[in-house]
Design a protein around this motif. Structure first.
Motif, PDB file in Angstrom:
ATOM      1  N   ILE A  34       0.854  -1.187   0.000  1.00  0.00           N
ATOM      2  CA  ILE A  34       0.000   0.000   0.000  1.00  0.00           C
ATOM      3  C   ILE A  34       0.885   1.230   0.000  1.00  0.00           C
ATOM      4  N   THR A  35       0.616   2.160  -0.887  1.00  0.00           N
ATOM      5  CA  THR A  35       1.365   3.400  -0.934  1.00  0.00           C
ATOM      6  C   THR A  35       0.701   4.406  -0.015  1.00  0.00           C
ATOM      7  N   ALA A  36       1.462   4.984   0.889  1.00  0.00           N
ATOM      8  CA  ALA A  36       0.924   5.967   1.828  1.00  0.00           C
ATOM      9  C   ALA A  36       0.730   7.303   1.116  1.00  0.00           C
ATOM     10  N   PRO A  37      -0.412   7.962   1.328  1.00  0.00           N
ATOM     11  CA  PRO A  37      -0.621   9.284   0.745  1.00  0.00           C
ATOM     12  C   PRO A  37       0.191  10.322   1.508  1.00  0.00           C
ATOM     13  N   ALA A  38       0.323  11.497   0.921  1.00  0.00           N
ATOM     14  CA  ALA A  38       1.054  12.579   1.581  1.00  0.00           C
ATOM     15  C   ALA A  38       0.352  12.947   2.881  1.00  0.00           C
ATOM     16  N   ALA A  39       1.115  13.036   3.961  1.00  0.00           N
ATOM     17  CA  ALA A  39       0.539  13.306   5.285  1.00  0.00           C
ATOM     18  C   ALA A  39      -0.165  14.659   5.334  1.00  0.00           C
ATOM     19  N   ASP A  40       0.283  15.629   4.544  1.00  0.00           N
ATOM     20  CA  ASP A  40      -0.301  16.973   4.591  1.00  0.00           C
ATOM     21  C   ASP A  40      -1.233  17.247   3.407  1.00  0.00           C
ATOM     22  N   PHE A  41      -1.729  16.216   2.770  1.00  0.00           N
ATOM     23  CA  PHE A  41      -2.562  16.369   1.567  1.00  0.00           C
ATOM     24  C   PHE A  41      -3.781  17.262   1.829  1.00  0.00           C
TER      25      PHE A  41
END
Length: 110
Positions: free
Chosen positions: A5-12
């Motif tokens: 699973i690719t983690a999304p940007a924490a500050d998206f």
């Protein structure tokens, strides 16, 4: 990348949100999903033990109408409503379309 699973940007969504890995149930209608795209809408492949089977959906039922929007049961669950014809009888069948839980990322407001 963890467990595929690719983690999304924490500050998206901005600093007021964090990203958490959670286990979420996969939507599972409990029968062969290609029925929704067939011309005759005849239910096939009902999965033994599924919520659809437990609610009374049977192979051979003809889907007349499926709820176009899920109706909230509570904050975490939704239910699906099918109008079906079985022989000469029309039935309403409602159930939680849930399958196994899988890991996914979710944004949570701080």
């Amino acid at each position: 990348m963890e467990e595929g699973i690719t983690a999304p940007a924490a500050d998206f969504f901005g600093p007021e949100y964090t990203v958490e890995k959670v286990a979420a149930p996969v939507m599972d209608n409990g029968f062969d999903d290609t029925v929704r795209y067939s011309h005759d809408q005849v239910v096939t492949g009902v999965k033994p033990g599924s919520n659809a089977e437990k609610a009374g959906l049977r192979n051979g039922d003809v889907i007349l109408k499926a709820s176009s929007e899920w109706e909230a049961v509570d904050d975490e669950n939704m239910h699906l409503v099918y109008q079906v014809r079985r022989g000469e009888t029309e039935l309403t069948i409602e159930f939680l379309p849930r399958g196994e839980k899988v890991p996914c990322w979710q944004y949570v407001k701080c």
